[in-house]
Every structure is written in C-alpha cells, then in structure tokens.
Design a protein around this motif. Structure first.
Motif, PDB file in Angstrom:
ATOM      1  N   GLY A 172       0.784  -1.232   0.000  1.00  0.00           N
ATOM      2  CA  GLY A 172       0.000   0.000   0.000  1.00  0.00           C
ATOM      3  C   GLY A 172       0.813   1.277   0.000  1.00  0.00           C
ATOM      4  O   GLY A 172       0.244   2.366   0.088  1.00  0.00           O
ATOM      5  N   LYS A 173       2.123   1.169  -0.139  1.00  0.00           N
ATOM      6  CA  LYS A 173       2.955   2.376  -0.108  1.00  0.00           C
ATOM      7  C   LYS A 173       2.908   3.165  -1.411  1.00  0.00           C
ATOM      8  O   LYS A 173       3.197   4.359  -1.434  1.00  0.00           O
ATOM      9  N   TYR A 174       2.545   2.488  -2.496  1.00  0.00           N
ATOM     10  CA  TYR A 174       2.545   3.154  -3.791  1.00  0.00           C
ATOM     11  C   TYR A 174       1.217   2.954  -4.517  1.00  0.00           C
ATOM     12  O   TYR A 174       0.629   1.870  -4.476  1.00  0.00           O
ATOM     13  N   GLY A 175       0.780   4.031  -5.169  1.00  0.00           N
ATOM     14  CA  GLY A 175      -0.373   3.959  -6.049  1.00  0.00           C
ATOM     15  C   GLY A 175       0.097   4.050  -7.480  1.00  0.00           C
ATOM     16  O   GLY A 175       1.016   4.826  -7.804  1.00  0.00           O
ATOM     17  N   TYR A 176      -0.524   3.245  -8.350  1.00  0.00           N
ATOM     18  CA  TYR A 176      -0.111   3.178  -9.744  1.00  0.00           C
ATOM     19  C   TYR A 176      -1.276   3.521 -10.678  1.00  0.00           C
ATOM     20  O   TYR A 176      -2.006   2.636 -11.120  1.00  0.00           O
ATOM     21  N   PRO A 177      -1.486   4.790 -10.989  1.00  0.00           N
ATOM     22  CA  PRO A 177      -2.432   5.115 -12.054  1.00  0.00           C
ATOM     23  C   PRO A 177      -1.838   4.692 -13.395  1.00  0.00           C
ATOM     24  O   PRO A 177      -0.617   4.566 -13.530  1.00  0.00           O
ATOM     25  N   SER A 178      -2.696   4.463 -14.375  1.00  0.00           N
ATOM     26  CA  SER A 178      -2.198   3.968 -15.656  1.00  0.00           C
ATOM     27  C   SER A 178      -1.449   5.032 -16.448  1.00  0.00           C
ATOM     28  O   SER A 178      -0.901   4.749 -17.509  1.00  0.00           O
ATOM     29  N   SER A 179      -1.398   6.256 -15.941  1.00  0.00           N
ATOM     30  CA  SER A 179      -0.621   7.321 -16.576  1.00  0.00           C
ATOM     31  C   SER A 179       0.877   7.041 -16.550  1.00  0.00           C
ATOM     32  O   SER A 179       1.649   7.689 -17.250  1.00  0.00           O
ATOM     33  N   GLY A 180       1.296   6.084 -15.708  1.00  0.00           N
ATOM     34  CA  GLY A 180       2.714   5.788 -15.542  1.00  0.00           C
ATOM     35  C   GLY A 180       3.332   6.470 -14.342  1.00  0.00           C
ATOM     36  O   GLY A 180       4.480   6.194 -13.983  1.00  0.00           O
ATOM     37  N   ASP A 181       2.574   7.350 -13.683  1.00  0.00           N
ATOM     38  CA  ASP A 181       3.074   8.006 -12.476  1.00  0.00           C
ATOM     39  C   ASP A 181       3.061   7.029 -11.303  1.00  0.00           C
ATOM     40  O   ASP A 181       2.116   6.253 -11.140  1.00  0.00           O
ATOM     41  N   VAL A 182       4.091   7.066 -10.486  1.00  0.00           N
ATOM     42  CA  VAL A 182       4.136   6.301  -9.245  1.00  0.00           C
ATOM     43  C   VAL A 182       3.922   7.274  -8.098  1.00  0.00           C
ATOM     44  O   VAL A 182       4.685   8.228  -7.927  1.00  0.00           O
ATOM     45  N   ILE A 183       2.878   7.043  -7.300  1.00  0.00           N
ATOM     46  CA  ILE A 183       2.503   7.985  -6.248  1.00  0.00           C
ATOM     47  C   ILE A 183       2.802   7.391  -4.879  1.00  0.00           C
ATOM     48  O   ILE A 183       2.402   6.253  -4.584  1.00  0.00           O
ATOM     49  N   ASP A 184       3.507   8.146  -4.049  1.00  0.00           N
ATOM     50  CA  ASP A 184       3.689   7.780  -2.645  1.00  0.00           C
ATOM     51  C   ASP A 184       2.362   8.039  -1.937  1.00  0.00           C
ATOM     52  O   ASP A 184       1.883   9.165  -1.897  1.00  0.00           O
ATOM     53  N   THR A 185       1.749   6.997  -1.381  1.00  0.00           N
ATOM     54  CA  THR A 185       0.404   7.134  -0.826  1.00  0.00           C
ATOM     55  C   THR A 185       0.359   7.961   0.452  1.00  0.00           C
ATOM     56  O   THR A 185      -0.704   8.453   0.830  1.00  0.00           O
TER      57      THR A 185
END
Length: 351
Positions: A307-320
């Motif tokens: 759960g530390k990272y969110g992966y939208p299909s845009s290719g961005d890696v988000i720190d949750t």
C-alpha cells in the motif's frame, strides 16, 4: 556479552532476510512487451521481454505458487501463460470472443476470463491449461473481474449492464446480483449508447476485503457508486465536485477506482483531468481529502502489496503517504507486483 552477540545476530538475520525480498513490478505494454521495474530501488527499470505473437493486452495477473504470469491478449485472441523464471511463454490457449480483464483465485487454480463479445466468462484450469466452465451473464459485454480474498467468490461486470454479479467458485453459478447502479443518462455519450446499444453501465470496480461493499465506476459519472453486497442494494453516489466532467481515453469520465490495501481510502480516476481523487471511506458520506495532478491521462488505478505506492495507468508512481509522484513507468493499465525470496515467487498483487 553473549546477550549482545545474540541481539546483534538477530538484527543481522532480520535485515538479511528483509534484503532477500525482491519486489518486481511487471508492466505489460500493448506492443507485446512486458517491462520489469525494481520497486525496492526507486522503481528502476531493469529489463523488458517480448511475448511473441501477442499485444493489446486487456488483463494481467500472477500466480506465485506456480511461478506464472498471465496475460489476456487481444492480438490473436488468446490467453497466455509466461513462466516468471525464464520469462518465456509456457502455454497459451485461444479465446473466442475478445478476451478481457481476468482475475485469479488466491490458490492460483482457476482464472476467470471475461469475453467481451462472448456473453460470459470462461473458467480456465491453470494446471490443465484448458477451459473447464463457462458463466453466462444476462446481457452486456463482459469486461472486468474481481476475486474475493477468501477465494470463494468472483465478481463479474459487463459493459452495457448496470448490475454487478457474484459467482460461486465451487458451482460457477451466479448467486447474487448487486444493483442496478445508475449510469449518468444525462451524459450525451451515454444517451447515444443507450439509444443504439442499450444502457451503458459498469466500467472498473473494486470490492472491500470483507466482501461488504463494492465501489463502481459508471459511464458518465465523475466519481463512483457504492453498493451493499449483502443486501444487493445500491447505497448511493460519490461525485467529484469542482471538476468538469470530460470523457477520457475510454469514452467515459472515470475509468479507474480502487480501495487502498488498508481499506481506508478510495482512489478514483478523473481520466481527462488528468487527476486521481482520494476519498476517506471510513466515514459516510465519503469525504474527499486529496486531488493529485497526473502527468498524463489516466484510466486505471492499482496499488503495491504494502500500500505504499499507487499506480495510475498514466505511468506516475505515487507515494500514498506524501501524495507525491516519486517515479515514472511506461503508460499501462496492466501491471502486477510479484515478490521473490531467494529467487522464488512468494506473493503477488491483484489489479
């Protein structure tokens, strides 16, 4: 002295064991390649490998028990099994009727594969490499699938159908219907589709770990609807206010919704925005708590196992935690995390 030595050995052993966990992200690209990223090393790109004769992938899943990666390929209308160790095709079978986004039982035994033009789901036995059952839906184009955490149920949704179906894994029969949910018929695109092809309906969806609630993207709705699985009733709609509702890549406004592994937040896509909007789902009505601007258009949302990272299909890696973009991948809706210990796959995420 002995106590200090033992303590030091324990700490060393714990750190050594922790270091043995390799976390890889497999990202399928429509030209027939799978890209591999090292999550532990800032999502560094490691390599890519080709899956010959495939492409335009619609689904991805992984089975750590058998050490396999599965892809549904629109190119060649086939379901493909790749060995995680060799990164070569192990087996494939033809799928008549447009293979779409599958889900796998937690024990890896069965894969439930929707056929968008086939009116239902093929059930594939992973050990026999063949279709062993078929689940028909009343109407619509089968599209997305979700497996319950305990492996007893599969959730099935079809475009052009505003109901979510629950199938029993033992009998492969539909045992419950949740909905109907309410696509936005005021949206001009929805009206066009309603006139010519019937009502629009469900796109991506997510289910809570306790199987109590489902969270549903619908055509023309910037946000999601919530359903009570036990009663089969629609509870209401959670809309993203203050943003213009614009159709994105999938000809709808929100084509991505997921619940964080800790079950506290719903992340929903604003496809054309492009944004990810975050809602606190521990309260009702759900409260919007963040909006994350993406670098490219979106259309799906996944999470790392921890759960530390969110992966939208845009290719961005988000720190949750920080809500910051911390890395960039290739654009893709089809990605899955696989964890390895001493070279052996031990855990895998679901989309």
């Amino acid at each position: 002295m002995l106590r200090h030595l033992l303590l030091g050995f324990t700490i060393f052993t714990a750190l050594h064991c922790q270091a043995q966990v390799e976390r890889l992200l497999y990202v399928a690209q429509d030209q027939g390649f799978v890209y591999v990223y090292d999550i532990n090393n800032g999502h560094k790109f490691l390599r890519k490998f080709e899956v010959p004769g495939t492409g335009e992938f619609k689904g991805i899943s992984a089975d750590p028990i058998r050490g396999k990666l599965y892809l549904s390929s629109y190119v060649g209308d086939q379901f493909v099994c790749v060995d995680l160790k060799t990164e070569k095709v192990d087996w494939s079978i033809p799928i008549i009727g447009y293979p779409d986004s599958q889900a796998i039982t937690p024990d890896g035994k069965y894969i439930y594969l929707p056929k968008r033009h086939g009116g239902g789901w093929d059930v594939i036995d992973a050990d026999q490499h063949k279709i062993v059952a078929y689940i028909k839906v009343p109407f619509g184009n089968p599209h997305n699938t979700w497996a319950s955490l305990d492996g007893t149920k599969m959730y099935l949704a079809a475009m052009g159908n505003e109901n979510l179906y629950v199938a029993d894994v033992k009998t492969n029969k539909i045992i419950k219907t949740v909905g109907p949910f309410e696509a936005n018929q005021e949206d001009p695109w929805s009206w066009t589709q309603k006139k010519h092809n019937g009502p629009k309906g469900i796109r991506p969806f997510a289910v809570s770990k306790d199987d109590k609630y489902c969270y549903i993207n619908l055509d023309g709705v910037l946000g999601y609807e919530v359903g009570d699985i036990s009663t089969g009733k629609r509870l209401g709609r959670v809309e993203v206010g203050d943003f213009e509702s614009i159709r994105g890549n999938h000809l709808t406004t929100s084509h991505g919704v997921n619940i964080t592994p800790d079950q506290k937040e719903i992340w929903v896509s604003n496809d054309a925005g492009p944004y990810v909007h975050i809602f606190d789902c521990t309260v009702w009505p759900h409260k919007r708590i963040a909006d994350i601007k993406l670098n490219k258009k979106n259309g799906w949302i996944s999470f790392s196992i921890d759960g530390k990272y969110g992966y939208p299909s845009s290719g961005d890696v988000i720190d949750t935690k920080t809500r910051k973009i911390v890395a960039e991948l290739i654009e893709s809706e089809k990605l899955v995390e696989v964890q390895f210990e001493n070279g052996k796959a031990v855990r895998a995420s679901a989309r």
